[in-house]
Write an enzyme that holds these catalytic residues in place. Structure first.
Site, mmCIF file in Angstrom:
data_model
loop_
_atom_site.group_PDB
_atom_site.id
_atom_site.type_symbol
_atom_site.label_atom_id
_atom_site.label_comp_id
_atom_site.label_asym_id
_atom_site.label_seq_id
_atom_site.Cartn_x
_atom_site.Cartn_y
_atom_site.Cartn_z
ATOM 1 N N LYS A 13 0.843 -1.201 0.000
ATOM 2 C CA LYS A 13 0.000 0.000 0.000
ATOM 3 C C LYS A 13 0.884 1.260 0.000
ATOM 4 C CE LYS A 13 -3.413 -2.673 2.482
ATOM 5 N NZ LYS A 13 -4.704 -2.687 3.115
ATOM 6 N N GLU A 168 -11.399 -10.453 -1.380
ATOM 7 C CA GLU A 168 -11.030 -9.695 -0.181
ATOM 8 C C GLU A 168 -12.283 -9.057 0.424
ATOM 9 O OE1 GLU A 168 -6.654 -8.472 -0.190
ATOM 10 O OE2 GLU A 168 -7.734 -6.901 -1.240
ATOM 11 N N GLY A 174 -7.364 -5.189 7.053
ATOM 12 C CA GLY A 174 -6.738 -4.352 8.075
ATOM 13 C C GLY A 174 -7.464 -4.322 9.399
ATOM 14 N N GLY A 236 -0.927 -5.753 5.668
ATOM 15 C CA GLY A 236 -0.089 -5.401 6.816
ATOM 16 C C GLY A 236 1.027 -6.400 7.102
HETATM 17 C C1 PEP Z 1 -5.101 -5.839 1.442
HETATM 18 O O1 PEP Z 1 -5.167 -4.626 1.608
HETATM 19 O O2 PEP Z 1 -5.060 -6.315 0.297
HETATM 20 C C2 PEP Z 1 -5.074 -6.676 2.634
HETATM 21 C C3 PEP Z 1 -5.354 -7.934 2.506
HETATM 22 O O3 PEP Z 1 -4.757 -6.048 3.813
HETATM 23 P P1 PEP Z 1 -4.536 -6.750 5.247
HETATM 24 O O4 PEP Z 1 -3.780 -8.038 5.020
HETATM 25 O O5 PEP Z 1 -3.758 -5.765 6.038
HETATM 26 O O6 PEP Z 1 -5.896 -7.018 5.801
#
Ligand code: PEP
Length: 251
Positions: A13, A168, A174, A236
């Site tokens: 990110k 997702e 997050g 993260g």
């Molecule tokens: C993402 O932003 O693609 C993601 C999966 O974030 P996180 O692993 O932090 O939840």
């Protein structure tokens, strides 16, 4: 896990300065001194680090990816980056349609599809993100929402070119919250069915479906073992080499 070679992609990110490349060096060290990873490993840093990361990661098999691209190949689009620029910098993949892009920049399924087409046109493999909000899941609409996103966001070119789908759930990104293994199983099975409906059995069964959303060293092993989960998109936990390596090793 199916016979599709799994893929683990890290999405940095808007995080990472030059010194963060030390994490990449550490990841490379872990990957080359430990047991050989079963997964294809991709890191998607901010665009400022992409070229350095692509050349630095090459010797350890770490592939580079962009986090977004413009739908046009060039032109008057200040601040944007095209798929061919990413490819020129050494990227092999690019994330398109991440929920943060959809939310922060109002990206529609049509735009996401155009970006995926641009990526394919530049020789990149798009990682096309889909996922429902918590309100949509609570209303029992997760599968319908994701099916509609898939239909509109995946270009027809996926029949002949490699694309990756990343499921997702927005509410898991997050937050430290994840769906149950049964929920992941069911929605990945539904995504697989949509891909087979659209692209036929032999093609639809070979498109990778990644899970993303609070994938961590602690839960990676069980989530990555669910049917039709062909790897993960990690936010993260991809920022620290040790954590990311533990997730890669969980495959
Ligand atoms: C993402 O932003 O693609 C993601 C999966 O974030 P996180 O692993 O932090 O939840």
């Amino acid at each position: 896990m199916s016979t599709i070679a799994p893929l683990i992609a890290g999405n940095w990110k808007m995080n990472g300065l030059t010194h963060s490349l030390e994490e990449l060096s550490e990841l490379a060290r872990l990957l080359t001194t430990g047991e050989a990873p079963r997964a294809v490993v991709v890191v998607c840093p901010p665009a400022t680090l992409l070229a350095t990361m692509a050349s630095q990661g090459a010797s350890s098999g770490i592939l580079a990816g962009g986090q977004d691209c413009h739908a046009q190949s060039a032109g008057a689009h200040t601040g944007d980056i095209s798929a061919s620029m990413l490819a020129d910098a050494g990227a092999q993949f690019v994330i398109v349609g991440h929920s943060e892009r959809r939310a922060d920049h109002g990206e529609s399924d049509d735009l996401v599809r155009a970006k995926a087409e641009a990526a394919i046109g530049a020789g990149l493999k798009p990682i096309i993100c889909v996922g429902e909000s918590d309100a949509q899941r609570d209303a029992g609409e997760a599968e319908a929402v994701v099916s509609a996103q898939l239909a509109a966001s995946i270009p027809d070119a996926a029949e002949h070119h490699e694309v990756v789908v990343a499921y997702e759930p927005i509410w898991a990104i997050g937050t430290g919250r994840t769906p149950t293994l049964e929920e992941i199983h069911d929605i990945h099975a539904a995504i697989r069915a949509r891909l087979v409906d659209r692209f036929g059995l032999s093609r639809g069964e070979t498109i990778r479906i990644l899970y993303g959303g609070s994938l961590k060293p602690q839960n990676a092993r069980e989530i990555l073992a669910v049917d039709n989960v062909n790897g993960g998109l990690v936010g993260g936990a991809s920022l620290l080499a040790k954590d990311f390596y533990t997730i890669i090793s969980a495959v």
